[in-house]
Design an enzyme around this catalytic site. Structure first.
Site, PDB file in Angstrom:
ATOM      1  N   TRP A 103       0.823  -1.212   0.000  1.00  0.00           N
ATOM      2  CA  TRP A 103       0.000   0.000   0.000  1.00  0.00           C
ATOM      3  C   TRP A 103       0.851   1.252   0.000  1.00  0.00           C
ATOM      4  O   TRP A 103       0.562   2.215  -0.721  1.00  0.00           O
ATOM      5  CB  TRP A 103      -1.010  -0.012   1.146  1.00  0.00           C
ATOM      6  CG  TRP A 103      -2.061  -1.044   0.880  1.00  0.00           C
ATOM      7  CD1 TRP A 103      -2.264  -2.212   1.560  1.00  0.00           C
ATOM      8  CD2 TRP A 103      -3.024  -1.044  -0.186  1.00  0.00           C
ATOM      9  NE1 TRP A 103      -3.283  -2.927   0.982  1.00  0.00           N
ATOM     10  CE2 TRP A 103      -3.766  -2.237  -0.087  1.00  0.00           C
ATOM     11  CE3 TRP A 103      -3.319  -0.155  -1.230  1.00  0.00           C
ATOM     12  CZ2 TRP A 103      -4.798  -2.558  -0.973  1.00  0.00           C
ATOM     13  CZ3 TRP A 103      -4.348  -0.469  -2.118  1.00  0.00           C
ATOM     14  CH2 TRP A 103      -5.067  -1.662  -1.983  1.00  0.00           C
ATOM     15  N   ASP A 144      -1.655   6.922   6.112  1.00  0.00           N
ATOM     16  CA  ASP A 144      -2.722   6.068   5.589  1.00  0.00           C
ATOM     17  C   ASP A 144      -3.049   5.072   6.694  1.00  0.00           C
ATOM     18  O   ASP A 144      -2.284   4.154   6.963  1.00  0.00           O
ATOM     19  CB  ASP A 144      -2.235   5.342   4.331  1.00  0.00           C
ATOM     20  CG  ASP A 144      -3.250   4.321   3.823  1.00  0.00           C
ATOM     21  OD1 ASP A 144      -4.333   4.194   4.426  1.00  0.00           O
ATOM     22  OD2 ASP A 144      -2.950   3.637   2.818  1.00  0.00           O
ATOM     23  N   LYS A 170     -12.986  -1.155   6.489  1.00  0.00           N
ATOM     24  CA  LYS A 170     -12.381  -2.163   7.355  1.00  0.00           C
ATOM     25  C   LYS A 170     -12.841  -1.952   8.795  1.00  0.00           C
ATOM     26  O   LYS A 170     -13.456  -2.826   9.397  1.00  0.00           O
ATOM     27  CB  LYS A 170     -10.867  -2.141   7.242  1.00  0.00           C
ATOM     28  CG  LYS A 170     -10.418  -2.428   5.805  1.00  0.00           C
ATOM     29  CD  LYS A 170      -9.009  -1.991   5.549  1.00  0.00           C
ATOM     30  CE  LYS A 170      -8.728  -1.822   4.080  1.00  0.00           C
ATOM     31  NZ  LYS A 170      -8.994  -2.989   3.254  1.00  0.00           N
TER      32      LYS A 170
HETATM   33  C1  PLP Z   1      -3.632   0.322   3.870  1.00  0.00           C
HETATM   34  C2  PLP Z   1      -4.536   0.513   2.691  1.00  0.00           C
HETATM   35  N1  PLP Z   1      -4.442   1.643   1.978  1.00  0.00           N
HETATM   36  C3  PLP Z   1      -5.229   1.868   0.911  1.00  0.00           C
HETATM   37  C4  PLP Z   1      -6.151   0.951   0.501  1.00  0.00           C
HETATM   38  C5  PLP Z   1      -7.010   1.252  -0.701  1.00  0.00           C
HETATM   39  O1  PLP Z   1      -8.267   1.541  -0.256  1.00  0.00           O
HETATM   40  P1  PLP Z   1      -9.491   1.847  -1.232  1.00  0.00           P
HETATM   41  O2  PLP Z   1      -9.917   0.528  -1.798  1.00  0.00           O
HETATM   42  O3  PLP Z   1     -10.499   2.453  -0.305  1.00  0.00           O
HETATM   43  O4  PLP Z   1      -9.038   2.777  -2.276  1.00  0.00           O
HETATM   44  C6  PLP Z   1      -6.301  -0.237   1.210  1.00  0.00           C
HETATM   45  C7  PLP Z   1      -7.305  -1.240   0.787  1.00  0.00           C
HETATM   46  O5  PLP Z   1      -7.334  -2.366   1.199  1.00  0.00           O
HETATM   47  C8  PLP Z   1      -5.472  -0.462   2.326  1.00  0.00           C
HETATM   48  O6  PLP Z   1      -5.562  -1.589   3.028  1.00  0.00           O
END
Ligand code: PLP
Length: 362
Positions: free
Chosen positions: A103, A173, A197
């Site tokens: 991520w 994040d 989540k």
């Molecule tokens: C740590 C993290 N950042 C970003 C995201 C991306 O999220 P989104 O699907 O809401 O764009 C996720 C999705 O699982 C994630 O776990």
């Protein structure tokens, strides 16, 4: 009622049952409103109360100081990968990124489209199995901000305390561990999280931003991508994700009733602790991916002796009503996600299942 099974999915993920029950009860008509939450105007008094109440409860839950703004946006955490640099990285500036998994890598890729990104540290050489020590971070005191990912959902590594960045604004994040333990918001300049989540359904993204950062936002950004516009309009520049905010409000109330972040933090530590203990006690049959000091309380990633056994494990677990255990396609193995709403009974069921599986297939 249709039977519910244990959902170990990484997101969208399990929600608190009292939240689902209340939403179901009120879906046809909100009390004293006579319309469904799916049907009301976002400019109505009813929604004003929902979004205002949601923000007030989030502020109370996380002790958010008054100089921070709370925004409810769309586009997922992935859009924040772009919005953060578009809004906070000035032309000619540089931002530091700490890379601890897939991520944070994605966040870097988007930020590079807006400006200069410096990798302050990456643990990729260790297959993202750990959180770096403060001494490993090569931080630039003149960076526009430092970005990190508090919990890497795929690799199952989680920061125990924030990186120290001096006077450089810290951006986080927190998609997969937001409000899973106490947090000192004052240490951050910006925190963002997709809701699906720990906070609610997909479709709404929470952003907590210190007000002075709004002064940095360049002119002429696309309106919807401009934090200042979103803040000035209290997340109501256009139609916000009404249902997502409604559910988030119920989830936050549920967290407050459960003892707030201290209470849920203790529960999460106990749930994850009992699963890691069982993995560690397996004599090497199960191998957790993360180093002990970096283990996530939210996503427990581990391997079995072979991929065939992993496939069998996932299939048999599914048949035993333990769903969503397959690891992310990029790393394989098993991943058990234990977010706030995941019940202790589900962890106990998984622990018994994995002991029995190792006994039969060892
Ligand atoms: C740590 C993290 N950042 C970003 C995201 C991306 O999220 P989104 O699907 O809401 O764009 C996720 C999705 O699982 C994630 O776990």
């Amino acid at each position: 009622m249709t039977e519910r099974i244990f959902n170990f999915g990484a997101g969208p993920a399990v929600l608190p049952e009292p939240v689902l029950e209340e939403a179901q009860r009120d879906l046809m008509a909100l009390p004293d409103v006579g319309m469904s939450v799916l049907e009301i105007s976002h400019r109505s008094k009813t929604f004003d109360e929902i979004i205002g109440g949601c923000e007030a409860d989030i502020r109370r839950l996380a002790g958010i100081p008054s100089d921070y703004r709370v925004l409810f946006l769309q586009g997922g955490a992935s859009l924040q990968f772009s919005m953060v640099p578009m809004n906070l990285l000035p032309a000619g500036g540089r931002a530091d990124y700490i890379v601890t998994g897939s991520w944070s890598k994605k966040a870097v890729k988007e930020a590079q489209k807006s400006g200069t990104v410096q990798i302050a540290c990456t643990t990729e050489a260790d297959n993202f199995n750990r959180i770096p020590a403060q001494t490993e971070l090569r931080l630039d005191p003149s960076a526009a901000y430092v970005h990190f990912t508090s919990n890497e959902t795929i690799h199952g590594v989680e920061w125990k305390t924030e990186p120290k960045t001096g006077s450089v604004p810290l951006v986080c994040d927190a998609s997969s561990d937001i409000f899973s333990r106490p947090i000192e918001v004052g240490r951050y300049a910006l925190i963002y999280a997709g809701a699906q989540k720990n906070l609610g359904p997909s479709g709404v993204t929470l952003v907590i931003i210190r007000s002075d950062l709004l002064e940095r936002v360049p002119k002429n950004l696309p309106t919807m991508l401009d934090y200042r516009v979103q803040a000035e309009n209290k997340s109501l520049y256009n139609t916000p994700p009404v249902f997502g905010v409604y559910i988030m409000r119920l989830v936050v109330k549920w967290l407050l009733d459960r003892g707030g972040l201290e209470g849920i933090g203790r529960e999460n530590a106990a749930k994850a602790g009992s699963l890691y203990d069982a993995l560690d006690a397996s004599g090497g049959y199960y191998r957790p991916h993360a180093r002990p000091d970096s283990r996530s309380h939210m996503n427990v990633a581990f391997r079995l002796p072979s991929e065939d056994l992993e496939k069998k494990f996932v299939a048999e677990a599914r048949a035993s009503k333990l769903d969503g255990l397959k690891g992310h396609r990029s790393v394989g193995g098993i991943r058990a996600s234990l977010y706030n709403a995941f019940p202790k009974a589900g962890v106990e069921a998984l622990v018994s299942f994995l002991k029995e599986f190792a006994r039969k297939n060892g």
